[in-house]
Design an enzyme around this catalytic site. Structure first.
Site, mmCIF file in Angstrom:
data_model
loop_
_atom_site.group_PDB
_atom_site.id
_atom_site.type_symbol
_atom_site.label_atom_id
_atom_site.label_comp_id
_atom_site.label_asym_id
_atom_site.label_seq_id
_atom_site.Cartn_x
_atom_site.Cartn_y
_atom_site.Cartn_z
ATOM 1 N N HIS A 50 0.834 -1.206 0.000
ATOM 2 C CA HIS A 50 0.000 0.000 0.000
ATOM 3 C C HIS A 50 0.869 1.256 0.000
ATOM 4 O O HIS A 50 0.647 2.183 -0.791
ATOM 5 C CB HIS A 50 -0.913 0.023 1.217
ATOM 6 N N HIS A 87 1.483 4.921 -2.864
ATOM 7 C CA HIS A 87 1.816 6.332 -2.637
ATOM 8 C C HIS A 87 3.019 6.850 -3.426
ATOM 9 O O HIS A 87 3.015 7.996 -3.885
ATOM 10 C CB HIS A 87 2.102 6.559 -1.146
ATOM 11 N N GLU A 139 -5.567 9.389 -0.268
ATOM 12 C CA GLU A 139 -5.925 7.978 -0.169
ATOM 13 C C GLU A 139 -7.008 7.554 -1.156
ATOM 14 O O GLU A 139 -6.915 6.494 -1.764
ATOM 15 C CB GLU A 139 -6.379 7.647 1.260
#
Length: 287
Positions: A127, A132, A173
């Protein structure tokens, strides 16, 4: 990737960083990364913002196995001055904001188990790095993330972290961005999730609403399932400009007396891209 009520784990530095321990990853852990990467790399082109794909290429993230943060940071520093540092998991708000304000992105050094491919509540290395880091190679988004970190430090002093957390949630997000006549993914929580990468763009259930800073900062969100609202920015440039040109102190004061907006609500002033049926959320609640 922050939490206000945490105790620093034994072995972590004062800034909560730890060695990544790349040599300690097992073949199974590297294989889990490769499975996750292959699934997303196959389905994201045409769905994700082009800047994300460019970041994957610039940072050479297609190399097999979990990335070595030192090698990754060397390439990222050349691109935008950012680096990736390892942490044991969630970190306190002030630590998180300080790292962002100084162009350091904190990433968990652990990876999910093979039976957790589709859902993991605490962010792992896939993740954090796959989701990101590619956009941190984009200069404008990189500037936005640093501005957010500095804004977080100011919000902490004003007791307004919850408001600012909503901005992070609905942009970094789970954000969508306009692209031509359609929408594209850019939020890390979406692009790192095979199922939500489909749901966020294709499912009739969620609302897709034009970005409005005040509205967004009043809107609740859920952390345990697909989103019921997605906010759509016009561009990264516009997102950065709004962040830099907003005096947040009077904004927080203005919002303090206003009620929260329920997750699924549609307001008369909303710019609506999709008025969702909310069928998914209602079915989950009824189950």
């Amino acid at each position: 990737m922050s939490d206000a009520n945490l105790t620093r784990p034994k072995g972590a530095a004062d800034d909560w960083t730890i060695p990544q321990g790349w040599d300690a990853y097992t073949p199974e852990e590297h294989a889990t990364w490769d499975i996750l990467f292959a699934r997303q790399a196959d389905m994201l082109p045409g769905r994700v913002t082009p800047e994300f794909i460019e970041g994957l290429d610039v940072l050479r993230l297609s190399k097999p196995g979990i990335p070595d943060f030192e090698e990754l940071s060397e390439r990222l520093i050349k691109a935008t001055g950012w680096q990736v540092v390892a942490v044991p998991g969630l970190v306190p708000d002030e630590v998180f904001f300080d790292h962002l304000a100084n162009r350091r992105f904190v990433a968990g050094n652990f990876i999910r188990k093979p039976d957790q491919l589709d859902y993991l509540q605490e962010p792992d290395v896939f993740h954090d790095v796959f989701g990101h880091v590619p956009l941190l190679a984009h200069p404008v988004f990189a500037d936005y993330m640093q501005a957010y970190g500095k804004g977080g430090q100011r919000a902490a002093a004003l007791g307004a972290i919850e408001r600012l957390a909503r901005l992070y949630w609905y942009t970094v997000e789970f954000g969508l961005v306009r692209s031509g006549n359609g929408l594209k993914l850019y939020g890390a929580g979406i692009v790192s999730s095979y199922t939500e990468s489909v749901f966020a763009l294709d499912d009739p259930s969620p609302n897709r609403i034009g970005f409005d800073l005040k509205r967004l900062m009043r809107t609740k969100y859920r952390i345990d399932d697909f989103q019921q609202n997605y906010f759509v920015i016009d561009s990264f440039e516009d997102l950065l400009e709004q962040t830099l040109n907003t005096d947040f102190a009077p904004l927080y004061a203005e919002l303090e007396g206003q009620p929260d907006i329920e997750i699924e609500a549609i307001l008369p002033a909303d710019k609506i891209y999709t008025r969702g049926t909310q069928s998914y959320a209602r079915a989950r609640e009824a189950a």
